[in-house]
Write an enzyme that holds these catalytic residues in place. Structure first.
Site, PDB file in Angstrom:
ATOM      1  N   MET A 180       5.760   7.191 -11.026  1.00 12.84           N
ATOM      2  CA  MET A 180       5.530   5.764 -11.586  1.00 12.84           C
ATOM      3  C   MET A 180       4.072   5.942 -12.476  1.00 12.84           C
ATOM      4  O   MET A 180       3.138   5.412 -12.167  1.00 12.84           O
ATOM      5  CB  MET A 180       5.273   4.699 -10.273  1.00 12.84           C
ATOM      6  N   ASP A 189      14.481   2.501  -2.249  1.00 17.38           N
ATOM      7  CA  ASP A 189      12.922   2.380  -2.062  1.00 17.38           C
ATOM      8  C   ASP A 189      12.268   1.312  -2.068  1.00 17.38           C
ATOM      9  O   ASP A 189      12.301   0.332  -3.359  1.00 17.38           O
ATOM     10  CB  ASP A 189      12.276   3.403  -3.195  1.00 17.38           C
TER      11      ASP A 189
HETATM   12  C1  DX5 Z   1       6.497   1.388  -4.087  1.00 15.14           C
HETATM   13  C2  DX5 Z   1       6.992   2.866  -3.878  1.00 15.14           C
HETATM   14  C3  DX5 Z   1       7.497   2.555  -2.344  1.00 15.14           C
HETATM   15  C4  DX5 Z   1       6.775   2.405  -1.248  1.00 15.14           C
HETATM   16  C5  DX5 Z   1       7.663   2.397   0.151  1.00 15.14           C
HETATM   17  O1  DX5 Z   1       6.038   1.598  -5.307  1.00 15.14           O
HETATM   18  O2  DX5 Z   1       7.594   3.371  -4.551  1.00 15.14           O
HETATM   19  O3  DX5 Z   1       7.844   4.249  -2.056  1.00 15.14           O
HETATM   20  O4  DX5 Z   1       5.634   3.086  -0.956  1.00 15.14           O
HETATM   21  O5  DX5 Z   1       6.917   1.918   1.253  1.00 15.14           O
HETATM   22  P1  DX5 Z   1       7.448   0.555   1.803  1.00 15.14           P
HETATM   23  O6  DX5 Z   1       8.653   1.296   2.787  1.00 15.14           O
HETATM   24  O7  DX5 Z   1       6.566  -0.017   2.917  1.00 15.14           O
HETATM   25  O8  DX5 Z   1       7.920  -0.455   0.999  1.00 15.14           O
HETATM   26 ZN    ZN Z   2       8.404   5.302  -4.079  1.00  9.62          ZN
END
Ligand code: DX5
Ligand code: ZN
Length: 577
Positions: free
Chosen positions: A379, A489
C-alpha cells in the site's frame, strides 16, 4: 470421448484449463533459471489431482489414495526442482525420478502429462485396453512407445525394488563423473519389503550423496494402517541408524519440500531420505486418511463434484500488523504453529494510506524464520521504484494497488516479478472497480486482492457492499479465463467468511480475527471450519443439480455429520440408511 454431454462440456473446460497449463509449462521450462512461482505450483498440483481422479473415475479402477498423498512431492520435483526435459526424455544430464510405489501411477502419469511428456487428454484412456497408461508404469523406450510413456524411468508394480535400481543409476552416474541426481519415491507399506533395507545399507556403504529417497509416509497400506500391520516407527531412527541423512517434513507443504530438496544437496558423504508426513487421499475429504480409498475408484457421476472440491482449495493468511503484540517474529511463528497457509505482510508508506508499517528491510529479517510463503501487500505510492527490494526480500506473492500504478508500470512490475518466480497480484480499494487495462495482463496475474475495508489499519469493520462487487469481478475474471486466486482483505472473520467464499474468494486475510482473538490456533481452526461449511454447501448444491444428492450424502456422511447443524441436514443424514 465421454457419452454424457453435460459432463463432456465440464471436462472440455477443465482439459482446456489443464492443457493451457501444460503447454505454458513446456514453454517456460525453456527459460534459463525459470523458477515456478508458488501459486502456479499450487495450481499445477491441483490440476494433477483433477486429471488423476478423472482418469480413475473413468476407468472405474485405480489408486486415488497414493496418487494424492504423493501429489506435492511429484509436483515439486517435476514442476520446480528436477532438471528434466519433456522434449528430450533421455537427455544425458537429466535428473532421474524412480517411482517405486508404482500404484501411484494415476498421479504420476498426470504429473508427467502436465509437465509436457504427453497430452493430458490421454489420461481418459487410463487402464483401458491398448492404452499406454496402465495400472502400474512401464519403463519408457522409443521402441516400446506404444505401451510406455516418455519420462517413465522404471517399471513399477511389485514393490520394494525401486531403491535398488536407483542405487545402480546413482553409482553409474558417479562413476561417469556426472552431476545428475536420483530421486526415489518409496512407500511406508512398501517398507515392509526387506529389499528396501538391503538397499538402504548399500546406498550408505557407497556414500551415494547423489541419491535422495522420499518416503510417502501416509501411514496406510493396502489393507489398513501401517502401524497395525507392520509398525515402521521410529522411522527417523531407523534411517539414521542406516547412516542416511534424514529430513522430516510436512509432505503437502510445497515450501518445506522445496527446502528439504535444497538441503539434501548439503549432505556430501551419504544419501538423503526425506520423510514426508503425508495424508492418504489428501484433497478429497471423504478419501482423506481412509484405507477404503487405497485402491478404489469413485463413481463416475461424482467426478464433477470432486473436481469442484479440488479446485476450491483455500488459503488462510494472517495479517501480522493486527493485534497488540509488536513482535512480528513471534506472530509469524504462532501463525505457523496455528496452521496458517501463508503470511500476509501489509506494507504502508504513510502516503497512499494514512498509516505506515514496515518495508522490505523488515521482511528480509523475517524471511528465514519460516518456510511459509510471504504475501506482500504494497500500500505504497510508486511501487515500481522499489519492486526490486521485495524481490530481494524473497516474497512469494507481491501485490500492488491499481490506484498506484499505470498499465505500463504494472506491466513492468509483473515482468520483474515473474522472471524471479514471484506471483504478481493487483489490489483494489473498496471504491475501485477492476480497471480494463488489467485484462490483457490477466495471464500474468495470480492474485486479485479485493479490499473490504479502506486500507490503512487492521481491526476495521467489513464493508458489506464489497460482496456484490466481489461476485461481479469474480464472474468477469472467470469469463476472461483468469486462473488465479481472489484474495479478500479487511474485516474478515468467522461471521462473514462464508459469504466471502460464495462471492469467489479463496485466499482469506485475517488480522484481528486471528491476532485479536487471544487464541491464534483456535481462530484459524474456526476460519477453516467456516470454509468447510461453505465448501460442503456448494458441493451439496452441485449434487442436487446433477441429481445425486442421496448418494453424495451417503458417501460424504462422516464428513458432513460435524457440519450437519450448520448445513441444516441433520434429519436427512440421520434418515440415511
Ligand atoms: C488493511 C490491511 C489488512 C488488514 C487486515 O489495510 O491491508 O490486511 O491488516 O486486518 P483485519 O483482518 O483486522 O481487517
Ligand atoms: Zn492487507
Amino acid at each position: 470421448m465421454f457419452d454424457r454431454p453435460l459432463e463432456t462440456v465440464g471436462y472440455l473446460s477443465i482439459y482446456l484449463f489443464i492443457f493451457l497449463d501444460a503447454a505454458l509449462h513446456v514453454i517456460l521450462n525453456h527459460l534459463n533459471g525459470f523458477k515456478m512461482r508458488y501459486l502456479d505450483l499450487k495450481r499445477k498440483i491441483c490440476s494433477v489431482r483433477m486429471l488423476a481422479i478423472q482418469g480413475i473415475a473413468e476407468a472405474g479402477s485405480g489408486h486415488p489414495g497414493a496418487s494424492f498423498s504423493a501429489a506435492e512431492i511429484m509436483g515439486v520435483l517435476y514442476f520446480r526442482k528436477m532438471n528434466h526435459s519433456p522434449e528430450k526424455p533421455d537427455w544425458d544430464e537429466r535428473d532421474y525420478f524412480i517411482n517405486s510405489k508404482g500404484h501411484s501411477a494415476p498421479g504420476f502419469f498426470a504429473t508427467l502429462a502436465i509437465a509436457g511428456y504427453f497430452p493430458p487428454s490421454e489420461m481418459e484412456t487410463l487402464r483401458k485396453l491398448g492404452s499406454r497408461l496402465q495400472g502400474h508404469p512401464v519403463r519408457y523406450t522409443p521402441q516400446e512407445s506404444h505401451q510406455s510413456v516418455p519420462g517413465t524411468e522404471f517399471s513399477g508394480g511389485s514393490e520394494g525394488i525401486g531403491l535398488s535400481v536407483s542405487i545402480g543409476i546413482a553409482l553409474a552416474n558417479r562413476l561417469d563423473g556426472k552431476k545428475n541426481r536420483v530421486y526415489t519415491l518409496i512407500g511406508d507399506g512398501e517398507s515392509n519389503e526387506g529389499q528396501i533395507w538391503e538397499a538402504a545399507m548399500a546406498a550408505a556403504k557407497f556414500k551415494l550423496h547423489n541419491l535422495v529417497a522420499i518416503l510417502d509416509r501416509n501411514r496406510i497400506q493396502q489393507d489398513g494402517f501401517t502401524e497395525d500391520i507392520m509398525p515402521l516407527d521410529p522411522t527417523r531412527d531407523k534411517w539414521s541408524a542406516f547412516n542416511w541423512n534424514v529430513i522430516e517434513i510436512a509432505g503437502h507443504n510445497v515450501e518445506q519440500i522445496i527446502d528439504a530438496l535444497n538441503k539434501s544437496t548439503e549432505a556430501k558423504d551419504r544419501p538423503t531420505i526425506i520423510i514426508a508426513k503425508t495424508v492418504k487421499g489428501n484433497g478429497i475429504k471423504h478419501m482423506t486418511n481412509n484405507p477404503q480409498w487405497h485402491g478404489k475408484a469413485p463413481p463416475r457421476e461424482h467426478t464433477p463434484i470432486l473436481l469442484e472440491e479440488l479446485r476450491s482449495e483455500c488459503l488462510i493468511a494472517p495479517s501480522i500488523i493486527a493485534g497488540q503484540e509488536e513482535n512480528y517474529e513471534e506472530k509469524i511463528r504462532s501463525a505457523e504453529r496455528g496452521g496458517a497457509d501463508i503470511i500476509h505482510l501489509d506494507i504502508m508508506d504513510g502516503k497512499f494510506v494514512p498509516n505506515s508499517t514496515f518495508n522490505s528491510d523488515t521482511i528480509k529479517q523475517l524471511r528465514n524464520i519460516t518456510t511459509l510463503p510471504f504475501d506482500a501487500h504494497l500500500m505504497i505510492e510508486n511501487p515500481l521504484a522499489v519492486i526490486q527490494d521485495y524481490i530481494d526480500a524473497r516474497c512469494d506473492i507481491v501485490t500492488v494497488h491499481a490506484e498506484t500504478c499505470s498499465e505500463s508500470e504494472f506491466g513492468q512490475i509483473t515482468d520483474r516479478l515473474l522472471s524471479n518466480g514471484i506471483s504478481p497480484g493487483i489490489a483494489l480499494n473498496p471504491s475501485t472497480d477492476l480497471p480494463n487495462w488489467v485484462f490483457p495482463h490477466l495471464r500474468d496475474v495470480d492474485v486479485v486482492l479485493i479490499m473490504s475495508v479502506n486500507p490503512g489499519f487492521a481491526g476495521q469493520k467489513f464493508i458489506p457492499e464489497v460482496l456484490s462487487k466481489m461476485r461481479h469481478i469474480n464472474q468477469k475474471l472467470r469469463e476472461h479465463g483468469f486462473r488465479g486466486y481472489i484474495e479478500a482483505d479487511g474485516g474478515i472473520d468467522a461471521t462473514i467468511l462464508q459469504a466471502v467464499y460464495e462471492a469467489g474468494a479463496r485466499i482469506f486475510v485475517a488480522g484481528n480475527a486471528v491476532y485479536g482473538s487471544g487464541d491464534i490456533h483456535g481462530a484459524i481452526i474456526q476460519l477453516r471450519y467456516k470454509v468447510n461449511v461453505a465448501l460442503e454447501r456448494k458441493l451439496l448444491e452441485q449434487a442436487n443439480t446433477i441429481g445425486i444428492r442421496r448418494d453424495w450424502l451417503k458417501t460424504r456422511k462422516h464428513i458432513l455429520i460435524p457440519l450437519a447443524n450448520e448445513l441444516g441436514i441433520e434429519e436427512e443424514l440421520h434418515a440415511l440408511k
